[in-house]
Design a protein around this motif. Structure first.
Motif, PDB file in Angstrom:
ATOM      1  N   SER A  85      37.350 111.405  56.604  1.00  0.00           N
ATOM      2  CA  SER A  85      38.813 111.278  56.681  1.00  0.00           C
ATOM      3  C   SER A  85      39.466 111.194  55.202  1.00  0.00           C
ATOM      4  CB  SER A  85      38.964 109.919  57.169  1.00  0.00           C
ATOM      5  OG  SER A  85      40.473 109.433  57.420  1.00  0.00           O
ATOM      6  N   LEU A  86      40.626 112.230  55.561  1.00  0.00           N
ATOM      7  CA  LEU A  86      41.490 112.140  53.881  1.00  0.00           C
ATOM      8  C   LEU A  86      42.779 112.485  54.418  1.00  0.00           C
ATOM      9  CD1 LEU A  86      41.691 112.292  50.999  1.00  0.00           C
ATOM     10  CD2 LEU A  86      41.060 114.441  51.226  1.00  0.00           C
ATOM     11  N   GLU A  87      43.740 111.564  53.980  1.00  0.00           N
ATOM     12  CA  GLU A  87      45.131 112.136  53.818  1.00  0.00           C
ATOM     13  C   GLU A  87      45.246 112.606  52.405  1.00  0.00           C
ATOM     14  OE1 GLU A  87      48.357 113.269  53.484  1.00  0.00           O
ATOM     15  OE2 GLU A  87      48.380 112.446  55.569  1.00  0.00           O
ATOM     16  N   MET A  88      45.314 113.766  52.058  1.00  0.00           N
ATOM     17  CA  MET A  88      45.416 114.268  50.913  1.00  0.00           C
ATOM     18  C   MET A  88      46.466 113.854  49.871  1.00  0.00           C
ATOM     19  SD  MET A  88      45.108 118.480  49.837  1.00  0.00           S
ATOM     20  CE  MET A  88      46.979 118.705  50.043  1.00  0.00           C
ATOM     21  N   THR A  89      47.633 113.624  50.459  1.00  0.00           N
ATOM     22  CA  THR A  89      48.842 113.311  49.545  1.00  0.00           C
ATOM     23  C   THR A  89      48.581 111.539  48.974  1.00  0.00           C
ATOM     24  OG1 THR A  89      49.914 112.342  51.356  1.00  0.00           O
ATOM     25  CG2 THR A  89      50.347 114.589  50.746  1.00  0.00           C
ATOM     26  N   SER A  90      47.723 111.053  49.359  1.00  0.00           N
ATOM     27  CA  SER A  90      47.399 109.674  48.994  1.00  0.00           C
ATOM     28  C   SER A  90      46.158 109.633  47.817  1.00  0.00           C
ATOM     29  CB  SER A  90      46.802 108.756  50.181  1.00  0.00           C
ATOM     30  OG  SER A  90      46.152 107.540  49.853  1.00  0.00           O
ATOM     31  N   PRO A  91      46.539 109.205  46.814  1.00  0.00           N
ATOM     32  CA  PRO A  91      45.736 109.155  45.414  1.00  0.00           C
ATOM     33  C   PRO A  91      44.662 108.038  45.860  1.00  0.00           C
ATOM     34  CG  PRO A  91      48.035 109.090  44.582  1.00  0.00           C
ATOM     35  CD  PRO A  91      48.128 108.956  46.354  1.00  0.00           C
ATOM     36  N   GLU A  92      44.969 107.011  46.730  1.00  0.00           N
ATOM     37  CA  GLU A  92      44.070 106.055  47.003  1.00  0.00           C
ATOM     38  C   GLU A  92      42.929 106.412  48.003  1.00  0.00           C
ATOM     39  OE1 GLU A  92      47.623 104.300  45.732  1.00  0.00           O
ATOM     40  OE2 GLU A  92      47.223 105.512  47.473  1.00  0.00           O
ATOM     41  N   GLN A  93      43.231 107.530  48.896  1.00  0.00           N
ATOM     42  CA  GLN A  93      42.142 107.992  49.809  1.00  0.00           C
ATOM     43  C   GLN A  93      41.388 108.921  48.767  1.00  0.00           C
ATOM     44  OE1 GLN A  93      43.296 109.031  53.719  1.00  0.00           O
ATOM     45  NE2 GLN A  93      44.705 107.422  54.083  1.00  0.00           N
ATOM     46  N   LEU A  94      42.184 109.737  47.894  1.00  0.00           N
ATOM     47  CA  LEU A  94      41.451 110.462  47.241  1.00  0.00           C
ATOM     48  C   LEU A  94      40.388 109.901  46.604  1.00  0.00           C
ATOM     49  CD1 LEU A  94      43.672 113.394  45.766  1.00  0.00           C
ATOM     50  CD2 LEU A  94      41.645 113.773  47.036  1.00  0.00           C
ATOM     51  N   ALA A  95      40.471 109.060  45.881  1.00  0.00           N
ATOM     52  CA  ALA A  95      39.447 108.030  44.827  1.00  0.00           C
ATOM     53  C   ALA A  95      38.452 107.548  45.983  1.00  0.00           C
ATOM     54  CB  ALA A  95      40.339 106.887  44.373  1.00  0.00           C
ATOM     55  N   ALA A  96      39.015 106.976  47.165  1.00  0.00           N
ATOM     56  CA  ALA A  96      37.862 106.433  48.203  1.00  0.00           C
ATOM     57  C   ALA A  96      37.018 107.609  48.386  1.00  0.00           C
ATOM     58  CB  ALA A  96      38.633 105.976  49.173  1.00  0.00           C
ATOM     59  N   LEU A  97      37.557 108.748  48.773  1.00  0.00           N
ATOM     60  CA  LEU A  97      36.586 110.135  49.088  1.00  0.00           C
ATOM     61  C   LEU A  97      35.701 110.497  47.826  1.00  0.00           C
ATOM     62  CD1 LEU A  97      35.865 112.394  50.933  1.00  0.00           C
ATOM     63  CD2 LEU A  97      37.711 113.790  50.079  1.00  0.00           C
ATOM     64  N   ARG A  98      36.289 110.302  46.738  1.00  0.00           N
ATOM     65  CA  ARG A  98      35.226 110.786  45.687  1.00  0.00           C
ATOM     66  C   ARG A  98      34.082 109.630  45.558  1.00  0.00           C
ATOM     67  NH1 ARG A  98      32.286 111.428  42.334  1.00  0.00           N
ATOM     68  NH2 ARG A  98      32.229 112.171  40.233  1.00  0.00           N
ATOM     69  N   GLY A  99      34.471 108.507  45.789  1.00  0.00           N
ATOM     70  CA  GLY A  99      33.493 107.383  45.875  1.00  0.00           C
ATOM     71  C   GLY A  99      32.552 107.783  46.800  1.00  0.00           C
ATOM     72  N   ARG A 100      32.733 108.100  48.122  1.00  0.00           N
ATOM     73  CA  ARG A 100      31.752 108.362  49.294  1.00  0.00           C
ATOM     74  C   ARG A 100      30.957 109.528  48.965  1.00  0.00           C
ATOM     75  NH1 ARG A 100      36.603 107.041  52.230  1.00  0.00           N
ATOM     76  NH2 ARG A 100      36.728 109.476  52.921  1.00  0.00           N
ATOM     77  N   LEU A 101      31.580 110.439  48.281  1.00  0.00           N
ATOM     78  CA  LEU A 101      30.789 111.679  47.857  1.00  0.00           C
ATOM     79  C   LEU A 101      30.125 111.644  46.437  1.00  0.00           C
ATOM     80  CD1 LEU A 101      33.432 114.403  48.716  1.00  0.00           C
ATOM     81  CD2 LEU A 101      31.339 113.572  50.163  1.00  0.00           C
ATOM     82  N   ALA A 102      29.879 110.362  45.937  1.00  0.00           N
ATOM     83  CA  ALA A 102      29.130 110.300  44.595  1.00  0.00           C
ATOM     84  C   ALA A 102      27.717 110.892  44.823  1.00  0.00           C
ATOM     85  CB  ALA A 102      29.151 108.885  44.214  1.00  0.00           C
ATOM     86  N   GLY A 103      27.308 111.685  43.789  1.00  0.00           N
ATOM     87  CA  GLY A 103      26.020 112.251  43.952  1.00  0.00           C
ATOM     88  C   GLY A 103      25.960 113.405  44.666  1.00  0.00           C
ATOM     89  N   CYS A 104      26.967 113.634  45.671  1.00  0.00           N
ATOM     90  CA  CYS A 104      26.973 114.920  46.244  1.00  0.00           C
ATOM     91  C   CYS A 104      27.270 116.324  45.100  1.00  0.00           C
ATOM     92  CB  CYS A 104      28.189 115.102  47.448  1.00  0.00           C
ATOM     93  SG  CYS A 104      28.205 116.379  48.339  1.00  0.00           S
ATOM     94  N   ARG A 105      26.531 117.351  45.337  1.00  0.00           N
ATOM     95  CA  ARG A 105      26.935 118.395  44.387  1.00  0.00           C
ATOM     96  C   ARG A 105      27.316 119.566  45.149  1.00  0.00           C
ATOM     97  NH1 ARG A 105      27.700 116.512  40.160  1.00  0.00           N
ATOM     98  NH2 ARG A 105      27.227 118.343  39.084  1.00  0.00           N
ATOM     99  N   LEU A 106      28.398 120.385  44.683  1.00  0.00           N
ATOM    100  CA  LEU A 106      29.098 121.250  45.633  1.00  0.00           C
ATOM    101  C   LEU A 106      28.996 122.490  44.799  1.00  0.00           C
ATOM    102  CD1 LEU A 106      32.509 119.327  46.258  1.00  0.00           C
ATOM    103  CD2 LEU A 106      30.599 119.479  47.917  1.00  0.00           C
TER     104      LEU A 106
END
Length: 240
Positions: A68-89
């Protein structure tokens, strides 16, 4: 010596991994399905749970993960970054845009201007900056742009705000490329053509099922290329 793979080094035996931001419908949804069909593991974001994206994930045997992401929300972006920690793209692709109709700029309110610019230009670049460290050296960061953002090709009337937002997106991506010129990432702006989506309208000449496989071909062919390029779905340069 440990046989563990260094986290910043791609493992050639592992599936390619992509994050597609803005994938609940239209071009983003078709891109997710196309990458999964080609064997990629995909993380895809949606503003709301459920829908066709989740239905696709339920049938892809773990190859598609929905976040889940509302891209215009810096808070949601930061939360997504945390959930994807360790994921290599291997690929970070941002697909998001809105259009508020064919109005001359004299009829565009300040609120409408702000909404479109934040969604179409500012937020995609904030997203890249928030998530770029997940991309491996030699990986790709890409944004869905449009020929409508080409200043030199702006020779017909109409859709002034949308054109301005895409031109701003292209300029901000140019600045991003300059700022991160030594990070080893391929950087792409992609023009998928005029497609029959909610944004493109029912009379557009292309369907996403026609254009997106070509876009995926370009993404795969350009992997590892240096610098920033503005390309169409055929891999041809679009004039700035």
């Amino acid at each position: 010596m440990s046989d563990a793979t260094h986290p910043s080094t791609p493992d050639p035996s592992s599936p390619r991994r992509a994050l597609v931001v803005g994938a609940s419908r239209g071009l983003g949804l078709v891109l997710v399905d196309e990458l999964a069909r080609r064997g990629w593991e995909v993380v895809a974001t949606s503003r709301r749970p459920g829908g066709q994206l989740q239905a696709d994930a339920d049938h892809l045997d773990g190859r598609l993960r929905v976040e889940s992401l509302e891209m215009t929300s810096p808070e949601q972006l930061a939360a997504l970054r945390g959930r994807l920690a360790g994921c290599r793209l291997d690929l970070l692709f941002v697909n998001a845009a809105i259009d508020r109709g064919d109005l001359p700029m004299t009829e565009v309110s300040a609120d409408m201007f702000t909404e479109v610019m934040i969604t179409n230009a500012l937020s995609p670049l904030r997203t890249l900056d928030a998530l770029r460290e997940l991309v491996v050296p030699g990986g790709t960061v890409a944004v869905m742009s449009s020929e409508q953002g080409s200043i030199s090709r702006n020779t017909e009337e109409g859709y002034e705000l949308y054109k301005a937002s895409k031109a701003a997106l292209n300029q901000l991506m140019r600045s991003y490329s300059t700022r991160h010129g030594d990070d080893g990432h391929t950087k792409l702006l992609i023009d998928p053509g005029h497609n029959r989506t909610r944004l493109g309208g029912p009379d557009a000449p292309l369907s996403p099922d026609e254009s997106i496989p070509a876009v995926a071909d370009v993404l795969e062919a350009q992997a590892g290329a240096p610098g920033l390029q503005f390309l169409d779905r055929h891999g041809e340069s679009v004039p700035w």
